[in-house]
Design an enzyme around this catalytic site. Structure first.
Site, PDB file in Angstrom:
ATOM      1  N   GLU A 199      -6.029  -4.463  10.622  1.00 38.97           N
ATOM      2  CA  GLU A 199      -4.967  -3.476  10.808  1.00 38.97           C
ATOM      3  C   GLU A 199      -5.234  -2.656  12.062  1.00 38.97           C
ATOM      4  O   GLU A 199      -5.955  -1.646  12.013  1.00 38.97           O
ATOM      5  CB  GLU A 199      -4.906  -2.526   9.612  1.00 38.97           C
ATOM      6  CG  GLU A 199      -4.599  -3.201   8.288  1.00 38.97           C
ATOM      7  CD  GLU A 199      -3.951  -2.234   7.312  1.00 38.97           C
ATOM      8  OE1 GLU A 199      -2.834  -2.510   6.886  1.00 38.97           O
ATOM      9  OE2 GLU A 199      -4.553  -1.199   6.998  1.00 38.97           O
ATOM     10  N   GLU A 238      -7.001   5.139   7.540  1.00 40.37           N
ATOM     11  CA  GLU A 238      -6.753   6.559   7.221  1.00 40.37           C
ATOM     12  C   GLU A 238      -7.958   7.171   6.516  1.00 40.37           C
ATOM     13  O   GLU A 238      -8.273   8.348   6.710  1.00 40.37           O
ATOM     14  CB  GLU A 238      -5.463   6.669   6.389  1.00 40.37           C
ATOM     15  CG  GLU A 238      -4.227   6.451   7.251  1.00 40.37           C
ATOM     16  CD  GLU A 238      -3.048   5.810   6.551  1.00 40.37           C
ATOM     17  OE1 GLU A 238      -2.992   5.825   5.310  1.00 40.37           O
ATOM     18  OE2 GLU A 238      -2.167   5.284   7.269  1.00 40.37           O
ATOM     19  N   HIS A 280      -9.689   1.726   4.511  1.00 41.39           N
ATOM     20  CA  HIS A 280      -8.430   1.837   5.257  1.00 41.39           C
ATOM     21  C   HIS A 280      -8.650   2.800   6.424  1.00 41.39           C
ATOM     22  O   HIS A 280      -9.411   3.759   6.311  1.00 41.39           O
ATOM     23  CB  HIS A 280      -7.323   2.369   4.329  1.00 41.39           C
ATOM     24  CG  HIS A 280      -5.976   2.305   4.990  1.00 41.39           C
ATOM     25  ND1 HIS A 280      -5.556   3.255   5.883  1.00 41.39           N
ATOM     26  CD2 HIS A 280      -4.985   1.381   4.912  1.00 41.39           C
ATOM     27  CE1 HIS A 280      -4.344   2.917   6.326  1.00 41.39           C
ATOM     28  NE2 HIS A 280      -3.978   1.786   5.752  1.00 41.39           N
ATOM     29  N   SER A 314       2.906  -1.947  10.543  1.00 45.59           N
ATOM     30  CA  SER A 314       4.342  -2.027  10.819  1.00 45.59           C
ATOM     31  C   SER A 314       4.964  -3.393  10.528  1.00 45.59           C
ATOM     32  O   SER A 314       5.839  -3.851  11.262  1.00 45.59           O
ATOM     33  CB  SER A 314       4.644  -1.593  12.261  1.00 45.59           C
ATOM     34  OG  SER A 314       4.292  -0.238  12.446  1.00 45.59           O
ATOM     35  N   ASN A 319       0.868  -1.180   0.000  1.00 42.28           N
ATOM     36  CA  ASN A 319       0.000   0.000   0.000  1.00 42.28           C
ATOM     37  C   ASN A 319       0.906   1.232   0.000  1.00 42.28           C
ATOM     38  O   ASN A 319       1.459   1.592   1.028  1.00 42.28           O
ATOM     39  CB  ASN A 319      -0.890  -0.035   1.258  1.00 42.28           C
ATOM     40  CG  ASN A 319      -1.716   1.229   1.408  1.00 42.28           C
ATOM     41  OD1 ASN A 319      -1.790   2.059   0.493  1.00 42.28           O
ATOM     42  ND2 ASN A 319      -2.336   1.392   2.568  1.00 42.28           N
ATOM     43  N   TRP A 320       1.058   1.827  -1.159  1.00 46.03           N
ATOM     44  CA  TRP A 320       1.976   2.970  -1.270  1.00 46.03           C
ATOM     45  C   TRP A 320       1.414   4.231  -0.624  1.00 46.03           C
ATOM     46  O   TRP A 320       2.119   5.212  -0.458  1.00 46.03           O
ATOM     47  CB  TRP A 320       2.266   3.275  -2.744  1.00 46.03           C
ATOM     48  CG  TRP A 320       3.115   2.261  -3.437  1.00 46.03           C
ATOM     49  CD1 TRP A 320       3.785   1.200  -2.879  1.00 46.03           C
ATOM     50  CD2 TRP A 320       3.417   2.226  -4.843  1.00 46.03           C
ATOM     51  NE1 TRP A 320       4.466   0.513  -3.850  1.00 46.03           N
ATOM     52  CE2 TRP A 320       4.258   1.115  -5.060  1.00 46.03           C
ATOM     53  CE3 TRP A 320       3.052   3.018  -5.933  1.00 46.03           C
ATOM     54  CZ2 TRP A 320       4.749   0.785  -6.324  1.00 46.03           C
ATOM     55  CZ3 TRP A 320       3.539   2.681  -7.195  1.00 46.03           C
ATOM     56  CH2 TRP A 320       4.375   1.593  -7.386  1.00 46.03           C
ATOM     57  N   LYS A 321       0.126   4.244  -0.330  1.00 46.21           N
ATOM     58  CA  LYS A 321      -0.524   5.451   0.205  1.00 46.21           C
ATOM     59  C   LYS A 321      -0.250   6.631  -0.747  1.00 46.21           C
ATOM     60  O   LYS A 321      -0.164   6.432  -1.948  1.00 46.21           O
ATOM     61  CB  LYS A 321      -0.056   5.718   1.632  1.00 46.21           C
ATOM     62  CG  LYS A 321      -0.239   4.474   2.506  1.00 46.21           C
ATOM     63  CD  LYS A 321      -0.066   4.714   3.972  1.00 46.21           C
ATOM     64  CE  LYS A 321      -0.318   3.411   4.723  1.00 46.21           C
ATOM     65  NZ  LYS A 321      -0.238   3.531   6.157  1.00 46.21           N
ATOM     66  N   GLY A 360       2.126   2.454  10.836  1.00 53.43           N
ATOM     67  CA  GLY A 360       3.123   3.509  10.688  1.00 53.43           C
ATOM     68  C   GLY A 360       3.828   3.887  11.984  1.00 53.43           C
ATOM     69  O   GLY A 360       4.500   4.914  12.060  1.00 53.43           O
TER      70      GLY A 360
END
Ligand code: PGA
Length: 253
Positions: A163, A93, A91, A209, A4-6, A169
């Site tokens: 998650e 975020e 997600h 992580s 997942n490159w975000k 992160g």
């Protein structure tokens, strides 16, 4: 194993990354499924490069309507049109920063599925919720909301990713036991909601992580089928180490 490159990488960087990764994953075909979730701006380039390769290109979000007056949004048919085959839905975020609710996430998952995209549905609790003993309330509610919205799916058409938000992160990964505990319970709930066949076929990933030095232990857990990786997926070498870690676990059975 899913990258997942975000909100990272320009088109040039995305192409360089894929040029490094693709020759290496060629011989993992049939052992580990590899997916790369790129920002919309480089998804076309990534999808084209993966065309005849054993790597699935995916988007990081979608909207649940197909077209119309929804400025700034991107629909499932638009994602398919780029040549992508999967999409991350819900997600944390998106939920925390952009206000997505269990209901919008469920509608997005259903739309993705109907449009033939593989939805990777993310669920997970905050630190406060975990400390208060509310982890399962939160996570089971998120899973139920999605399962209520999707029509008789087959297990291989949906992926869940557990998650824990406090692990994303932060470098503070869940212990292998905690990952197994949550994912085992999710699988149990899916069995209750959709039957044994579904629960046996659905893939459930851990995310938060994951790094080359902890991946093998997490992947070794019985119910953990793979990983959704942010930070450690940004570099092609490091992401490939994770693919190899997963492959090692497959070989060990
Ligand atoms: P992380 O992100 O690997 O950087 O913790 C995981 C994710 O958000 O999917």
């Amino acid at each position: 194993m899913a990258a997942n490159w975000k909100m990272n990488k320009l088109v040039r960087e995305a192409k360089d990354y894929m040029a490094k990764l693709l020759p290496r994953v060629d011989d993992t075909e049939g052992e580990v499924d590899v997916a790369v979730f790129a920002p919309f701006t480089c998804l076309h380039a990534v999808a084209r490069m993966t065309d005849d390769k054993p790597v699935l290109a995916g988007a990081q979000n979608l909207y649940f309507e197909d077209s119309g007056a929804y400025t700034g949004e991107v629909s499932a048919p638009m994602i398919s049109d780029l040549g992508a085959g999967a999409v991350i839905v819900g997600h944390s975020e998106r939920r925390e920063i952009f206000g997505e609710t269990d209901e919008t996430v469920a509608r997005k998952a259903a739309r993705a599925l109907d449009a033939g995209l593989l939805p990777i549905v993310c669920v997970g609790e905050t630190k406060e919720e975990r400390d208060a003993g509310d982890m399962w309330d939160k996570v089971s509610g998120q899973v139920r909301a999605v399962m209520e919205e999707i029509d008789s799916p087959r297990g291989h058409q949906v992926v869940f990713a557990y998650e824990p938000i406090w692990a994303i992160g932060t470098g503070d990964t869940a212990s292998p036991e905690d990952a197994q505990d949550a994912i085992g319970r999710i699988r149990g709930l899916l069995k209750e909601l959709a039957g044994e066949e579904f629960a046996g076929a659905v893939r459930i990933l851990y995310g938060g992580s994951i790094k080359p030095n902890n991946a093998a232990q997490i992947m070794a857990q019985e119910d953990v089928d793979g990983g959704l990786v942010g930070g450690a997926s940004l570099d092609a070498d490091s992401f490939f180490e994770l693919v190899e870690a997963a492959r090692g676990e497959v070989a060990r059975g």
